[in-house]
Design a protein around this motif. Sequence first.
Motif, PDB file in Angstrom:
ATOM      1  N   SER A  66      76.829  60.497  38.411  1.00 11.56           N
ATOM      2  CA  SER A  66      76.871  61.793  37.470  1.00 11.56           C
ATOM      3  C   SER A  66      76.196  63.077  37.347  1.00 11.56           C
ATOM      4  CB  SER A  66      77.037  60.534  36.614  1.00 11.56           C
ATOM      5  OG  SER A  66      77.043  60.953  35.012  1.00 11.56           O
ATOM      6  N   GLN A  67      76.398  63.462  36.149  1.00 13.71           N
ATOM      7  CA  GLN A  67      75.922  65.000  36.029  1.00 13.71           C
ATOM      8  C   GLN A  67      75.140  65.029  34.782  1.00 13.71           C
ATOM      9  OE1 GLN A  67      75.897  68.021  37.663  1.00 13.71           O
ATOM     10  NE2 GLN A  67      76.490  67.009  39.802  1.00 13.71           N
ATOM     11  N   LEU A  68      74.982  63.676  34.055  1.00  7.35           N
ATOM     12  CA  LEU A  68      74.694  63.637  33.304  1.00  7.35           C
ATOM     13  C   LEU A  68      73.197  62.726  33.299  1.00  7.35           C
ATOM     14  CD1 LEU A  68      77.779  61.866  30.587  1.00  7.35           C
ATOM     15  CD2 LEU A  68      75.944  64.277  30.294  1.00  7.35           C
ATOM     16  N   VAL A  69      73.524  62.393  34.107  1.00 12.21           N
ATOM     17  CA  VAL A  69      72.582  60.674  34.804  1.00 12.21           C
ATOM     18  C   VAL A  69      71.083  61.872  35.094  1.00 12.21           C
ATOM     19  CG1 VAL A  69      71.818  59.099  36.474  1.00 12.21           C
ATOM     20  CG2 VAL A  69      73.632  58.884  35.203  1.00 12.21           C
ATOM     21  N   TYR A  70      72.403  62.747  36.086  1.00 12.44           N
ATOM     22  CA  TYR A  70      70.504  63.433  37.100  1.00 12.44           C
ATOM     23  C   TYR A  70      70.185  64.387  36.002  1.00 12.44           C
ATOM     24  CZ  TYR A  70      73.197  63.171  41.676  1.00 12.44           C
ATOM     25  OH  TYR A  70      73.317  62.293  42.900  1.00 12.44           O
ATOM     26  N   LEU A  71      70.588  64.761  34.812  1.00 19.83           N
ATOM     27  CA  LEU A  71      70.584  65.987  33.514  1.00 19.83           C
ATOM     28  C   LEU A  71      69.009  64.894  33.428  1.00 19.83           C
ATOM     29  CD1 LEU A  71      70.523  68.239  32.011  1.00 19.83           C
ATOM     30  CD2 LEU A  71      72.150  66.743  30.365  1.00 19.83           C
ATOM     31  N   LEU A  72      69.653  63.841  32.694  1.00 20.13           N
ATOM     32  CA  LEU A  72      68.944  62.780  31.978  1.00 20.13           C
ATOM     33  C   LEU A  72      67.073  62.766  32.824  1.00 20.13           C
ATOM     34  CD1 LEU A  72      67.305  61.305  30.060  1.00 20.13           C
ATOM     35  CD2 LEU A  72      68.694  59.225  30.773  1.00 20.13           C
ATOM     36  N   TRP A  73      67.447  62.100  34.276  1.00 19.71           N
ATOM     37  CA  TRP A  73      65.920  61.603  34.648  1.00 19.71           C
ATOM     38  C   TRP A  73      65.517  63.358  35.215  1.00 19.71           C
ATOM     39  CZ3 TRP A  73      64.346  57.463  33.697  1.00 19.71           C
ATOM     40  CH2 TRP A  73      65.682  56.412  33.532  1.00 19.71           C
ATOM     41  N   ASP A  74      66.196  64.219  35.428  1.00 21.48           N
ATOM     42  CA  ASP A  74      65.365  65.549  35.899  1.00 21.48           C
ATOM     43  C   ASP A  74      64.650  66.153  34.760  1.00 21.48           C
ATOM     44  OD1 ASP A  74      66.432  65.841  38.220  1.00 21.48           O
ATOM     45  OD2 ASP A  74      67.716  67.657  37.249  1.00 21.48           O
ATOM     46  N   ASN A  75      65.015  66.128  33.032  1.00 18.18           N
ATOM     47  CA  ASN A  75      64.185  66.442  32.608  1.00 18.18           C
ATOM     48  C   ASN A  75      63.947  64.825  31.374  1.00 18.18           C
ATOM     49  OD1 ASN A  75      62.298  67.504  30.387  1.00 18.18           O
ATOM     50  ND2 ASN A  75      63.562  68.892  30.858  1.00 18.18           N
ATOM     51  N   PHE A  76      63.236  64.156  31.570  1.00 18.84           N
ATOM     52  CA  PHE A  76      63.357  63.124  30.592  1.00 18.84           C
ATOM     53  C   PHE A  76      62.770  63.002  29.128  1.00 18.84           C
ATOM     54  CE2 PHE A  76      62.625  58.258  29.282  1.00 18.84           C
ATOM     55  CZ  PHE A  76      63.712  57.932  29.337  1.00 18.84           C
ATOM     56  N   GLN A  77      62.431  64.190  29.045  1.00 17.82           N
ATOM     57  CA  GLN A  77      61.519  63.998  27.648  1.00 17.82           C
ATOM     58  C   GLN A  77      62.187  64.724  26.864  1.00 17.82           C
ATOM     59  OE1 GLN A  77      58.415  62.656  26.839  1.00 17.82           O
ATOM     60  NE2 GLN A  77      58.319  61.802  28.430  1.00 17.82           N
ATOM     61  N   GLU A  78      62.711  66.120  27.403  1.00 15.62           N
ATOM     62  CA  GLU A  78      63.534  66.421  26.562  1.00 15.62           C
ATOM     63  C   GLU A  78      65.522  65.663  26.730  1.00 15.62           C
ATOM     64  OE1 GLU A  78      63.496  69.165  25.138  1.00 15.62           O
ATOM     65  OE2 GLU A  78      60.995  68.945  25.621  1.00 15.62           O
ATOM     66  N   THR A  79      66.138  65.182  27.202  1.00 19.11           N
ATOM     67  CA  THR A  79      67.351  64.850  27.222  1.00 19.11           C
ATOM     68  C   THR A  79      66.956  63.375  26.816  1.00 19.11           C
ATOM     69  OG1 THR A  79      66.984  64.290  29.701  1.00 19.11           O
ATOM     70  CG2 THR A  79      68.257  65.995  29.132  1.00 19.11           C
ATOM     71  N   VAL A  80      66.403  62.380  26.622  1.00 17.44           N
ATOM     72  CA  VAL A  80      66.175  61.313  26.115  1.00 17.44           C
ATOM     73  C   VAL A  80      66.475  61.233  24.809  1.00 17.44           C
ATOM     74  CG1 VAL A  80      64.084  61.167  25.296  1.00 17.44           C
ATOM     75  CG2 VAL A  80      65.451  59.021  26.259  1.00 17.44           C
ATOM     76  N   LYS A  81      66.218  62.664  23.943  1.00 16.63           N
ATOM     77  CA  LYS A  81      66.837  62.865  23.018  1.00 16.63           C
ATOM     78  C   LYS A  81      67.843  63.077  22.672  1.00 16.63           C
ATOM     79  CE  LYS A  81      61.763  64.235  22.034  1.00 16.63           C
ATOM     80  NZ  LYS A  81      61.238  65.011  21.883  1.00 16.63           N
ATOM     81  N   MET A  82      68.973  63.332  23.357  1.00 19.84           N
ATOM     82  CA  MET A  82      70.138  63.579  24.037  1.00 19.84           C
ATOM     83  C   MET A  82      70.877  62.789  23.928  1.00 19.84           C
ATOM     84  SD  MET A  82      69.768  67.445  26.010  1.00 19.84           S
ATOM     85  CE  MET A  82      71.295  67.583  25.978  1.00 19.84           C
ATOM     86  N   ARG A  83      71.795  62.327  22.460  1.00 16.34           N
ATOM     87  CA  ARG A  83      72.863  60.862  22.771  1.00 16.34           C
ATOM     88  C   ARG A  83      73.664  60.938  24.400  1.00 16.34           C
ATOM     89  NH1 ARG A  83      72.965  55.995  21.403  1.00 16.34           N
ATOM     90  NH2 ARG A  83      74.663  55.009  21.065  1.00 16.34           N
ATOM     91  N   GLN A  84      74.610  61.696  24.197  1.00 17.30           N
ATOM     92  CA  GLN A  84      75.263  61.360  25.662  1.00 17.30           C
ATOM     93  C   GLN A  84      74.758  61.033  27.009  1.00 17.30           C
ATOM     94  OE1 GLN A  84      78.621  61.276  25.537  1.00 17.30           O
ATOM     95  NE2 GLN A  84      78.567  60.937  23.499  1.00 17.30           N
ATOM     96  N   PRO A  85      73.587  62.060  27.465  1.00 14.18           N
ATOM     97  CA  PRO A  85      73.081  61.720  28.515  1.00 14.18           C
ATOM     98  C   PRO A  85      72.159  60.522  28.369  1.00 14.18           C
ATOM     99  CG  PRO A  85      72.389  64.246  28.336  1.00 14.18           C
ATOM    100  CD  PRO A  85      73.331  63.172  27.238  1.00 14.18           C
ATOM    101  N   ARG A  86      71.459  59.864  27.306  1.00 15.89           N
ATOM    102  CA  ARG A  86      70.994  58.957  27.170  1.00 15.89           C
ATOM    103  C   ARG A  86      71.696  57.754  27.032  1.00 15.89           C
ATOM    104  NH1 ARG A  86      68.784  59.234  22.175  1.00 15.89           N
ATOM    105  NH2 ARG A  86      70.778  58.170  21.112  1.00 15.89           N
ATOM    106  N   PHE A  87      73.086  58.156  26.619  1.00 12.88           N
ATOM    107  CA  PHE A  87      74.121  56.641  26.627  1.00 12.88           C
ATOM    108  C   PHE A  87      74.179  56.028  28.049  1.00 12.88           C
ATOM    109  CE2 PHE A  87      78.508  54.708  26.542  1.00 12.88           C
ATOM    110  CZ  PHE A  87      77.508  53.646  25.729  1.00 12.88           C
ATOM    111  N   PHE A  88      74.932  57.198  28.725  1.00 16.98           N
ATOM    112  CA  PHE A  88      75.055  57.085  30.010  1.00 16.98           C
ATOM    113  C   PHE A  88      74.838  56.705  31.553  1.00 16.98           C
ATOM    114  CE2 PHE A  88      78.896  58.566  27.839  1.00 16.98           C
ATOM    115  CZ  PHE A  88      79.930  58.164  28.246  1.00 16.98           C
ATOM    116  N   GLY A  89      73.109  57.256  30.830  1.00 14.99           N
ATOM    117  CA  GLY A  89      72.046  57.412  32.168  1.00 14.99           C
ATOM    118  C   GLY A  89      71.262  56.486  31.484  1.00 14.99           C
ATOM    119  N   LEU A  90      70.823  55.602  30.707  1.00 17.77           N
ATOM    120  CA  LEU A  90      70.262  54.518  30.059  1.00 17.77           C
ATOM    121  C   LEU A  90      70.555  53.687  29.420  1.00 17.77           C
ATOM    122  CD1 LEU A  90      66.894  54.511  30.879  1.00 17.77           C
ATOM    123  CD2 LEU A  90      66.509  55.233  28.446  1.00 17.77           C
ATOM    124  N   GLU A  91      71.953  52.945  28.786  1.00 21.18           N
ATOM    125  CA  GLU A  91      71.763  52.665  27.509  1.00 21.18           C
ATOM    126  C   GLU A  91      73.022  51.717  28.422  1.00 21.18           C
ATOM    127  OE1 GLU A  91      72.770  54.579  23.682  1.00 21.18           O
ATOM    128  OE2 GLU A  91      70.503  54.985  23.247  1.00 21.18           O
TER     129      GLU A  91
END
Length: 159
Positions: A66-91
């Motif tokens: 998943s590109q959303l997961v890559y986006l989350l883990w590449d720049n965790f500090q910034e993208t963890v604040k974004m709902r979609q990447p956080r939901f699909f990459g973590l929650e």
Amino acid sequence: MFSNLLAFHSLFRWLVIILLLITIALFTYKYFTKETFSIKNYRLLQITCWILNVQLVIGILLFSKSQLVYLLWDNFQETVKMRQPRFFGLEHPSMMLLGIILFNYFTFKVRNKINTTKAVTYFLKRFIIILIIILSSIPWSFSPLTNRPNFRDFYLTNL
């Protein structure tokens, strides 16, 4: 391939939901009629468990691509604040994994209680919690937080 796998994962969730609802309906019925937990009931739990595990494997494959997961883990500090990447990459993955592990564990534990009425009460209490975890972690089309279509199209481009 990713889009086809995503469509299959989305379609397969309906089988999971139907089996979970059938299972909870059966256990609720048995609870109120004070019936015993039979080997047939245990087989239904095993089938449901197997289907959940297949869905988990498909989800793990999607998670790894998943590109959303890559986006989350590449720049965790910034993208963890974004709902979609956080939901699909973590929650979503962590809650689904928790629900499936609990379902597997309690299915294994309840096998020692076949032909008793205790199994129904034991599993029903735990199953309601598992069902809430799983249903709340699905990206429904009506969710204001992470809405996704209930049915996805298959894109057969590599035929």
